[in-house]
Design an enzyme around this catalytic site. Structure first.
Site, PDB file in Angstrom:
ATOM      1  N   ALA A 124       0.741  -1.106  -0.007  1.00 29.19           N
ATOM      2  CA  ALA A 124      -0.082   0.014  -0.137  1.00 29.19           C
ATOM      3  C   ALA A 124       0.860   1.373   0.070  1.00 29.19           C
ATOM      4  O   ALA A 124       1.210   1.685   1.057  1.00 29.19           O
ATOM      5  CB  ALA A 124      -1.136  -0.017   1.187  1.00 29.19           C
ATOM      6  N   THR A 126       0.046   3.987  -2.955  1.00 30.79           N
ATOM      7  CA  THR A 126      -0.573   4.991  -3.686  1.00 30.79           C
ATOM      8  C   THR A 126      -1.640   5.505  -2.699  1.00 30.79           C
ATOM      9  O   THR A 126      -2.304   4.612  -2.159  1.00 30.79           O
ATOM     10  CB  THR A 126      -1.126   4.364  -4.970  1.00 30.79           C
ATOM     11  OG1 THR A 126      -0.050   3.863  -5.726  1.00 30.79           O
ATOM     12  CG2 THR A 126      -1.869   5.486  -5.667  1.00 30.79           C
ATOM     13  N   PRO A 128      -4.730   8.966  -2.482  1.00 32.90           N
ATOM     14  CA  PRO A 128      -5.720   9.634  -3.555  1.00 32.90           C
ATOM     15  C   PRO A 128      -4.857  10.909  -4.023  1.00 32.90           C
ATOM     16  O   PRO A 128      -5.114  11.366  -5.082  1.00 32.90           O
ATOM     17  CB  PRO A 128      -6.835  10.452  -2.399  1.00 32.90           C
ATOM     18  CG  PRO A 128      -7.108   9.106  -1.567  1.00 32.90           C
ATOM     19  CD  PRO A 128      -5.692   8.370  -1.269  1.00 32.90           C
ATOM     20  N   GLY A 129      -3.876  11.390  -3.011  1.00 38.72           N
ATOM     21  CA  GLY A 129      -3.201  12.516  -3.436  1.00 38.72           C
ATOM     22  C   GLY A 129      -1.619  12.119  -3.712  1.00 38.72           C
ATOM     23  O   GLY A 129      -0.865  13.042  -3.684  1.00 38.72           O
ATOM     24  N   GLN A 242      13.603  -5.022  -9.426  1.00 38.82           N
ATOM     25  CA  GLN A 242      13.014  -6.249  -9.832  1.00 38.82           C
ATOM     26  C   GLN A 242      11.792  -6.049 -10.035  1.00 38.82           C
ATOM     27  O   GLN A 242      11.049  -6.722 -11.222  1.00 38.82           O
ATOM     28  CB  GLN A 242      13.079  -7.170  -8.614  1.00 38.82           C
ATOM     29  CG  GLN A 242      12.150  -8.659  -8.749  1.00 38.82           C
ATOM     30  CD  GLN A 242      12.825  -9.598  -7.930  1.00 38.82           C
ATOM     31  OE1 GLN A 242      13.847  -9.676  -7.799  1.00 38.82           O
ATOM     32  NE2 GLN A 242      11.816 -10.272  -7.027  1.00 38.82           N
ATOM     33  N   GLU A 243      11.075  -5.069  -9.390  1.00 41.56           N
ATOM     34  CA  GLU A 243       9.273  -4.795  -9.837  1.00 41.56           C
ATOM     35  C   GLU A 243       9.176  -4.481 -11.339  1.00 41.56           C
ATOM     36  O   GLU A 243       8.309  -4.883 -11.835  1.00 41.56           O
ATOM     37  CB  GLU A 243       8.941  -3.656  -8.829  1.00 41.56           C
ATOM     38  CG  GLU A 243       7.723  -3.518  -9.185  1.00 41.56           C
ATOM     39  CD  GLU A 243       6.863  -2.432  -8.090  1.00 41.56           C
ATOM     40  OE1 GLU A 243       5.501  -2.052  -8.435  1.00 41.56           O
ATOM     41  OE2 GLU A 243       7.545  -2.097  -7.324  1.00 41.56           O
ATOM     42  N   LEU A 338      -6.347  -5.523 -37.202  1.00 38.46           N
ATOM     43  CA  LEU A 338      -6.268  -6.726 -38.378  1.00 38.46           C
ATOM     44  C   LEU A 338      -7.442  -7.657 -38.392  1.00 38.46           C
ATOM     45  O   LEU A 338      -7.946  -8.184 -39.297  1.00 38.46           O
ATOM     46  CB  LEU A 338      -4.830  -7.521 -38.215  1.00 38.46           C
ATOM     47  CG  LEU A 338      -3.706  -6.700 -38.721  1.00 38.46           C
ATOM     48  CD1 LEU A 338      -2.449  -7.309 -38.035  1.00 38.46           C
ATOM     49  CD2 LEU A 338      -3.656  -6.444 -40.035  1.00 38.46           C
ATOM     50  N   GLY A 365       5.202   2.758 -11.405  1.00 37.63           N
ATOM     51  CA  GLY A 365       5.943   3.837 -11.988  1.00 37.63           C
ATOM     52  C   GLY A 365       5.338   4.050 -13.648  1.00 37.63           C
ATOM     53  O   GLY A 365       5.705   3.251 -14.342  1.00 37.63           O
ATOM     54  N   ASN A 367       5.003   5.203 -17.547  1.00 34.86           N
ATOM     55  CA  ASN A 367       6.093   5.188 -18.429  1.00 34.86           C
ATOM     56  C   ASN A 367       6.715   6.610 -18.640  1.00 34.86           C
ATOM     57  O   ASN A 367       7.874   6.855 -19.133  1.00 34.86           O
ATOM     58  CB  ASN A 367       5.442   4.621 -19.725  1.00 34.86           C
ATOM     59  CG  ASN A 367       5.245   3.272 -19.515  1.00 34.86           C
ATOM     60  OD1 ASN A 367       5.555   2.517 -18.714  1.00 34.86           O
ATOM     61  ND2 ASN A 367       4.947   2.567 -20.864  1.00 34.86           N
TER      62      ASN A 367
END
Length: 380
Positions: A124, A126, A128-129, A242-243, A338, A365, A367
């Site tokens: 945990a 992330t 809201p801000g 690693q992540e 296609l 993270g 891009n």
């Protein structure tokens, strides 16, 4: 020449896993997507068969296996196009925090359950801000005697409904430096003050449970800290290589899976007189995408080897994470074009995968963050 050297043990592991996924998982994907949750007994089955947390030492109930076993799990899950099955988040992203930084007492308490599948983990960070900017974390951790009191909320937490144990990033409100204020704590589900919010509705990965988490005067033992007080930011940075490499492996195998399905679909219809598979435009598109996947596979496999040799390849993994996840998204979109009308149908596997993988350029993270790190390495 193959870059990754798989042994007979690796191959036996892969074959056992492939059989289990085909029997125990693949037939139930549509049902679990409708139910918006993967049943916990599936996790336990994976643990019983040795497919969770393979790197954990035997002392704590694991097998002490190398990183290639984790790569195999990611590949085989991608092979059945079930990107909601976030077992690599548990095995290779969250549990390594416990394995690397927890006290011996905490390892003995939690790691055996993580290996067996009886404990499902989440991380945990992330809020809201606060997304990619970890220094903006607002959840607080205040010492009161031999306890830590947590207050705050987290959002977009993968495994947020099923989780039994959460690695929580929180800040010391008395520390002015936002980076040295962050610490990591282990919080068990079900304790007073810790509440799981409702499952969040997503455009894809429907059975991958994502939720908000709330901490209101949540008291945990002070010994539930990982590493040293104030060391959370550095620990998070140390594990990001690693992540992001895992994301790159998932990205390239997603692209490969999508391309393989679409190519097989077209080849099965090339005998039809008016088949688009006969057109030069379609054939050139497949030639271009196959080249991109082959180049990406070579780059990612090389990084896997270097990571296993303990090299610092932070910049290169950022390159791989952003490029392969963008590639998977682009190839999915191109294959839908296609496939024509069929590509827009819910029954088309590529349409489902397209929605599942759309989040890949965002998590671990964004891009854009990856490109910023790469630019700094170039001297900007």
């Amino acid at each position: 020449m193959e870059i990754l050297k798989y042994s007979e043990d690796h191959n036996r592991f892969r074959n056992r896993l492939r059989k289990l996924l085909e029997i125990e998982v693949a037939p139930h994907i549509d049902q679990w997507d409708k139910e918006l949750l993967i049943p916990k007994p599936v996790w336990q089955k994976m643990g019983q068969e040795g497919f969770l947390c393979m790197s954990v030492a035997p002392e704590y109930g694991g097998q002490g296996l190398d990183f290639l076993y984790s790569v195999i799990v990611i590949e085989e899950v991608a092979r059945i196009n079930y990107f909601s099955f976030f077992i690599h988040l548990h095995s290779d992203i969250v549990v390594p925090y416990i394995d690397s930084y927890a006290s011996h007492e905490l390892k003995k308490k939690y790691l055996p359950g993580c290996v067996s599948g009886d404990i499902i983990t989440a991380v945990a960070m992330t809020e809201p801000g606060a997304g990619s900017d970890l220094a903006s974390i607002a959840t607080t951790a205040v010492e009161e005697g031999d306890e830590i009191v947590l207050n705050g909320s987290k959002t977009f937490i993968s495994n947020g409904v099923n989780c039994d144990l959460v690695v929580v990033a929180a800040r010391n409100p008395q520390e002015e430096n936002p980076y040295s204020a962050i610490s990591l704590y282990l919080v068990e589900a079900g304790i007073p003050g810790f509440k799981k919010g409702k499952q969040l509705a997503k455009m894809g990965m429907h059975s991958q449970d994502t939720a908000e988490l709330f901490f209101t005067n949540c008291r945990i033992p002070a010994k539930n800290i990982l590493g040293q007080k104030g060391g959370g930011f550095l620990m998070l940075m140390e594990k990001l290589q690693q992540e992001r490499l895992i994301c790159a492996v998932g990205g390239i195998w997603s692209a490969k899976s999508i391309l393989d399905y679409t190519l097989d679909y077209f080849k099965s219809r090339i005998g039809e007189e008016k088949s688009i598979a006969r057109s030069q435009a379609a054939q050139f598109a497949f030639a271009e995408m196959s080249t991109q996947v082959s180049l990406g596979q070579t780059f990612v496999d090389n990084l896997v080897v270097r990571h296993m040799e303990k090299e610092q390849v932070v910049t290169e993994t950022c390159m791989a994470k952003y490029w392969t996840t963008d590639l998977a998204k682009d190839i999915a979109g191109r294959c839908i074009d296609l496939l024509g009308d069929f590509g827009a149908m819910e029954s088309c596997p590529v349409a489902k995968v397209y929605k599942d993988i759309r989040v890949m350029p965002i998590f671990a993270g964004t891009n854009e963050i990856m490109k910023g790190i790469i630019a700094k390495s170039l001297g900007f």
